[in-house]
Design an enzyme around this catalytic site. Sequence first.
Site, PDB file in Angstrom:
ATOM      1  N   HIS A 161       3.500   8.838   5.258  1.00 43.82           N
ATOM      2  CA  HIS A 161       2.325   8.011   5.000  1.00 43.82           C
ATOM      3  C   HIS A 161       1.613   8.411   3.708  1.00 43.82           C
ATOM      4  O   HIS A 161       1.268   7.562   2.883  1.00 43.82           O
ATOM      5  CB  HIS A 161       1.348   8.106   6.183  1.00 43.82           C
ATOM      6  N   CYS A 200      13.015  -3.121  -1.169  1.00 45.23           N
ATOM      7  CA  CYS A 200      11.604  -2.770  -1.360  1.00 45.23           C
ATOM      8  C   CYS A 200      11.341  -1.334  -0.942  1.00 45.23           C
ATOM      9  O   CYS A 200      10.197  -0.928  -0.802  1.00 45.23           O
ATOM     10  CB  CYS A 200      10.700  -3.724  -0.574  1.00 45.23           C
TER      11      CYS A 200
END
Length: 444
Positions: free
Chosen positions: A70, A401
């Site tokens: 994250h 991506c």
Amino acid sequence: MQGKGLVLVTGRAVGDKIGQGKASVMTNVKNMDQFQPGDVLVTHRTDPDWEPIMKKASAIITNSGGRTCHAAIIARELGIPAIVGCIKATEVLNTGDKITVSCAEGEEGKVYQGLVPFVVEETVLDHLPKTHTKIMMNVGNPEEAFKLSAIPNDGVGLARLEFIITNHIQTHPLALINFDQLEDQTVKQQIAELTEQYEHKPDFFVDKLAQGISMIAAAFYPNPVVVRMSDFKSNEYANLLGGRQFEPIEENPMIGWRGASRYYDPKYQEAFALECQALKRVRNEMGLANVIPMIPFCRTPEEGKKVLAEMAKHGLIRGQQGLQIYVMCELPSNVLMADEFCQVFDGFSIGSNDLTQLTLGLDRDSALVAHIFDERDEAVKRMIEMAITTVKEYNRKIGICGQAPSDYPEFARFLVELGIDSISLNPDSVLRTTLDIAQMEAFI
């Protein structure tokens, strides 16, 4: 770097920038009011609750995590350097220490004592070449969209809804739908204050989400903007206001109830309906038909059909009004069954982070196995080659991506050689990668 000082800690570099400031060692997000703009955030790990602090940081240092954790993803999105997996950063560094965070010296990031002088090299790009491979961008923060759209690009290959939900909505969608049944009165009061202008609480979610998506879509119009529907894991959803009442406790949420499996589940259908309403408003009412929805973590073609049926209930019918629907190619099943997925979806976007995790069988958030995580592993490259080859046979679009082409120029070249249609990059690597691909295409 000029006159390098003492190296205090090292870890995995995220990006290629250098940041400086006073260290702010924080072990609990509840102390976020102590964090000053321009400080360097030093913590064990981050999750969506930390994002308000991360937006104010000049750099981020974490004890745990790999290049796709994250902290790494959000730092890339914010355009600030991060060093992850430092093991003992919170023990070695002290609040108030002046430090320099360098991600400009290869894959190993270094934290130097003091404010080390450095030189910024600028490259003139008056005549940026046009590439055959479309160069797109990963965007999450709507507030950055118009600034980022000034960078030469072919659109947005990944617009993440999670940033909008965490920062602008803050509330679990089921907590809005079931507002009167909320058990935690403190949370209920917080949600009431956030939504005080809304008699019907779910409208707050639809309005805020539509506003965020439309800002990104308008900034890059008429280029395509691929919007990935929400892909929080259950532990991340639980951290939203009211979320704990509606989320299960999973041993491994990374491969649990996420993505497509939520959207048609009776326990979450009403919440997914709000996302569909927001997307329909952006496309049909605001006229931003350049938005292409994308479904994450779709395990089987049958799941894909169920999700499309749910979307159709809310007026998002594939093929009508030019609506295309893409799917993430991030599971081995997406690759092995690509021919079947081609019958369900119009395009694919390779998510190299999860595909690497699931091909190599490792937790990409674990610092203990971070050294094994590498999208350039031959097994992962074979999976990607198989996916591109199959999807091309069925005349579907396929791009990527994931993190890899932003970090490794040789990986971007590998993708171009395979004939990939588009590469979506973190904003800080768009220009460098464009130049590299243009040079490569000249010799193909």
